[in-house]
Design an enzyme around this catalytic site. Structure first.
Site, mmCIF file in Angstrom:
data_model
loop_
_atom_site.group_PDB
_atom_site.id
_atom_site.type_symbol
_atom_site.label_atom_id
_atom_site.label_comp_id
_atom_site.label_asym_id
_atom_site.label_seq_id
_atom_site.Cartn_x
_atom_site.Cartn_y
_atom_site.Cartn_z
ATOM 1 N N LEU A 59 15.345 3.284 -20.113
ATOM 2 C CA LEU A 59 15.974 1.959 -20.188
ATOM 3 C C LEU A 59 17.100 1.831 -19.168
ATOM 4 O O LEU A 59 17.703 2.823 -18.761
ATOM 5 C CB LEU A 59 16.486 1.687 -21.602
ATOM 6 C CG LEU A 59 17.567 2.597 -22.218
ATOM 7 C CD1 LEU A 59 18.942 2.345 -21.652
ATOM 8 C CD2 LEU A 59 17.583 2.417 -23.715
ATOM 9 N N LYS A 60 17.345 0.564 -18.766
ATOM 10 C CA LYS A 60 18.448 0.265 -17.858
ATOM 11 C C LYS A 60 19.556 -0.396 -18.655
ATOM 12 O O LYS A 60 19.274 -1.345 -19.386
ATOM 13 C CB LYS A 60 18.045 -0.754 -16.780
ATOM 14 C CG LYS A 60 16.912 -0.369 -15.890
ATOM 15 C CD LYS A 60 16.642 -1.486 -14.876
ATOM 16 C CE LYS A 60 16.055 -2.771 -15.464
ATOM 17 N NZ LYS A 60 14.740 -2.663 -16.080
ATOM 18 N N GLU A 61 20.773 0.070 -18.511
ATOM 19 C CA GLU A 61 21.878 -0.650 -19.145
ATOM 20 C C GLU A 61 21.888 -2.068 -18.588
ATOM 21 O O GLU A 61 21.602 -2.281 -17.416
ATOM 22 C CB GLU A 61 23.212 0.045 -18.846
ATOM 23 C CG GLU A 61 23.396 1.275 -19.682
ATOM 24 C CD GLU A 61 24.662 2.045 -19.350
ATOM 25 O OE1 GLU A 61 25.636 1.444 -18.878
ATOM 26 O OE2 GLU A 61 24.661 3.269 -19.560
ATOM 27 N N LYS B 183 27.677 -1.619 -12.672
ATOM 28 C CA LYS B 183 26.694 -2.624 -12.245
ATOM 29 C C LYS B 183 26.865 -3.834 -13.155
ATOM 30 O O LYS B 183 27.563 -3.755 -14.178
ATOM 31 C CB LYS B 183 25.276 -2.065 -12.295
ATOM 32 C CG LYS B 183 24.769 -1.769 -13.701
ATOM 33 C CD LYS B 183 23.302 -1.391 -13.638
ATOM 34 C CE LYS B 183 22.748 -1.188 -15.019
ATOM 35 N NZ LYS B 183 21.347 -0.842 -15.029
ATOM 36 N N LYS C 226 25.032 11.880 -12.058
ATOM 37 C CA LYS C 226 24.971 13.156 -12.796
ATOM 38 C C LYS C 226 23.566 13.742 -12.762
ATOM 39 O O LYS C 226 23.400 14.962 -12.710
ATOM 40 C CB LYS C 226 25.483 12.982 -14.226
ATOM 41 C CG LYS C 226 24.455 12.502 -15.229
ATOM 42 C CD LYS C 226 24.941 12.634 -16.659
ATOM 43 C CE LYS C 226 24.001 11.920 -17.632
ATOM 44 N NZ LYS C 226 22.671 12.486 -17.724
ATOM 45 N N CYS D 7 24.178 7.738 -15.139
ATOM 46 C CA CYS D 7 22.909 8.472 -14.956
ATOM 47 C C CYS D 7 22.692 8.986 -13.547
ATOM 48 O O CYS D 7 22.631 10.197 -13.339
ATOM 49 C CB CYS D 7 21.742 7.596 -15.390
ATOM 50 S SG CYS D 7 21.742 7.287 -17.165
ATOM 51 N N GLY E 130 24.703 -1.235 -0.316
ATOM 52 C CA GLY E 130 25.894 -1.688 -1.029
ATOM 53 C C GLY E 130 27.013 -0.676 -0.962
ATOM 54 O O GLY E 130 27.120 0.107 -0.006
#
Ligand code: NAD
Length: 433
Positions: free
Chosen positions: A151-153, A322, A264, A261, A254
């Site tokens: 999953l993406k935050e 983000k 690390k 994630c 960017g």
């Protein structure tokens, strides 16, 4: 099915709430008592779109419960997910102490045959360590499996509810069967579940994050060449992104990537490879390129002011790593703030969701403003670090009226350079003409 989830962070809470929404009986456990109390009151301890409603709906239906007792959560559970943190240790390896501690607690709490599934991102071979840790306390049989989370935050609920794929690493037939059954509701087609051996599943997660990070670092490095030769990284992004062999995702140059994630996980995979004496030069280079990239904005700002940042007031728009999250772990904005502060500038920041985390964790590093234009008040320069929707199309006339000097640094290449320049701003992007 009765399920326990250990850890109620971004992954654990979304997983627990998600499975409960598919009708399962889920108990989430966390050692952080204050967090559990907040969850019981219906408060979500972090910002994640859609999660509040999901948790509330399933708590009201008593399908989702919260506790600080691993024993209470694990009792009678057929599957227990480990979703605790695996932060970087000082040597870059993944710190497995939370995972191993959770495994021991789970072992002691078993009341029947249970499948223990690692959802945390863990180095290849960790399942053996989990198995050994559970075995030190378990009085009942168990199987260990790996089910890394992708999953993406910021879009975690959607990602959980409609996963592109589910990776299951398991060798025990009963574990494979149980996990297939559990995911049946989530995946309406069977071809999105990939069953493989445990080590492959553990490594798949690192391979995915490292591949994405390599793409970003490649574009970031290319952006430097663009600036030297007079090319435009945004044109190149579109040019290569329309090639179906390449695809258009994760090609944005960017201010460097951060978060809980990518950095690390790169470090952990590099550490694993070094220990095993297997060169992973591409990943290593992506990580070093990102460290350099996080200094690019500070360098541009310093160059504009001829190195004289003492007494300058710099506004930062976006502090989370983000958009759509309040997570500030390894956020490039905080790295930039440190660099500007140590050069003598005052940093004033604004973020739609992350300011309470910044206040709690960064002391007086950054002055905080309650709205974006207040952050720009009296500033000598404005810097976009995190491209929240609300910060993508600034009112440059309004900025001009409140700023001391009209200088704009667009760390995400989302502002329109011509518009900024028409309003009298000096505009700097990343690899942009
Ligand atoms: P997090 O730091 O937000 O949450 C971890 C939680 O675990 C904390 O609330 C902590 O109190 C709790 N905890 C620690 N030890 C415990 C124990 N023994 N018993 C009960 N609770 C315990 O972590 P996160 O961001 O959700 O990440 C969890 C794992 O998932 C990590 O390995 C991470 O790499 C991986 N992952 C994270 C994401 C993401 O976007 N955050 C995505 C995919 C995978």
């Amino acid at each position: 099915m009765k399920i326990a989830v250990v850890g109620t962070g971004y992954v654990g809470l979304v997983t627990g709430a998600g499975f409960s929404d598919f009708g399962h009986d889920v108990t989430c456990v966390d050692i952080d008592q204050a967090r559990v109390e907040r969850l019981r009151r219906g408060e979500i301890p972090f910002f994640e779109p859609g999660l509040h409603d999901l948790v509330q709906r399933n708590t009201n239906l008593s399908r989702l419960k919260f506790t600080t007792s691993t024993a209470a959560a694990v009792e009678g559970a057929q599957i227990v997910f480990i979703a605790v943190g695996t932060p970087s240790a000082a040597d870059g390896s993944a710190d497995l102490s939370y995972v191993i501690e959770a495994a021991k607690q789970i072992g002691a709490a078993l009341t029947q045959f249970t499948v223990i599934v690692t959802k945390s991102t863990v180095p290849v071979g960790t399942a053996d360590k989990v198995m050994a840790a559970v075995a030190t306390t378990a009085k009942h049989p168990f199987a260990v499996a790996s089910n890394p989370e992708f999953l993406k935050e910021g879009d975690a609920v959607n990602d959980f509810m409609k996963p592109a794929r589910v990776i299951v690493g398991a060798e025990d037939p009963a574990a494979i069967e149980l996990l297939r059954t559990l995911y049946q509701g989530v995946l309406r087609t069977n071809d999105r579940i990939h069953v493989m051996n445990i080590r492959s599943a553990e490594l798949t997660k690192y391979a995915a994050n490292c591949m994405l990070a390599v793409r970003i670092s490649f574009m970031n490095e290319l952006s430097h060449l663009c600036e030297v030769v007079g090319a435009d990284i945004e044109s190149i992004r579109k040019g290569i992104g329309s090639d179906p062999r390449i695809g258009n995702k994760f090609l944005f140059a960017g201010a460097g990537f951060g978060g809980s994630c990518f950095p690390k996980d790169l470090r952990a995979l590099i550490h694993t490879a070094r220990e095993l004496d297997v060169p992973l030069g591409v990943v290593d280079a992506a990580e070093r390129a990102n460290e350099r990239q996080k200094r690019v904005l500070a360098h541009k700002i310093s160059q504009h002011f001829n190195g004289a940042l003492q007494g300058k007031r710099i506004a930062l728009w976006g502090l989370a790593f983000k958009p759509e999250t309040d997570d500030i772990r390894e956020s490039p904005a905080l790295v930039l703030a440190e660099q500007l502060r140590s050069a003598g500038a005052t940093v004033v920041g604004y973020d739609p969701e992350a300011m309470s985390n910044v206040r709690a964790q960064c002391g007086d590093l950054i002055e905080l403003a309650q709205e974006p234009y207040a952050a720009a008040n009296g500033a000598d320069a404005i810097v976009l670090v995190t491209e929240w929707h609300a910060l993508r199309a600034p009112d440059f006339a309004r900025l001009k009226s409140v700023m001391r000097q009209c200088v704009a640094f667009d760390g995400r290449n989302v502002w329109l350079p011509n518009v900024a320049r028409e309003h009298g701003f000096s505009y700097y992007g990343i690899g942009r003409r």
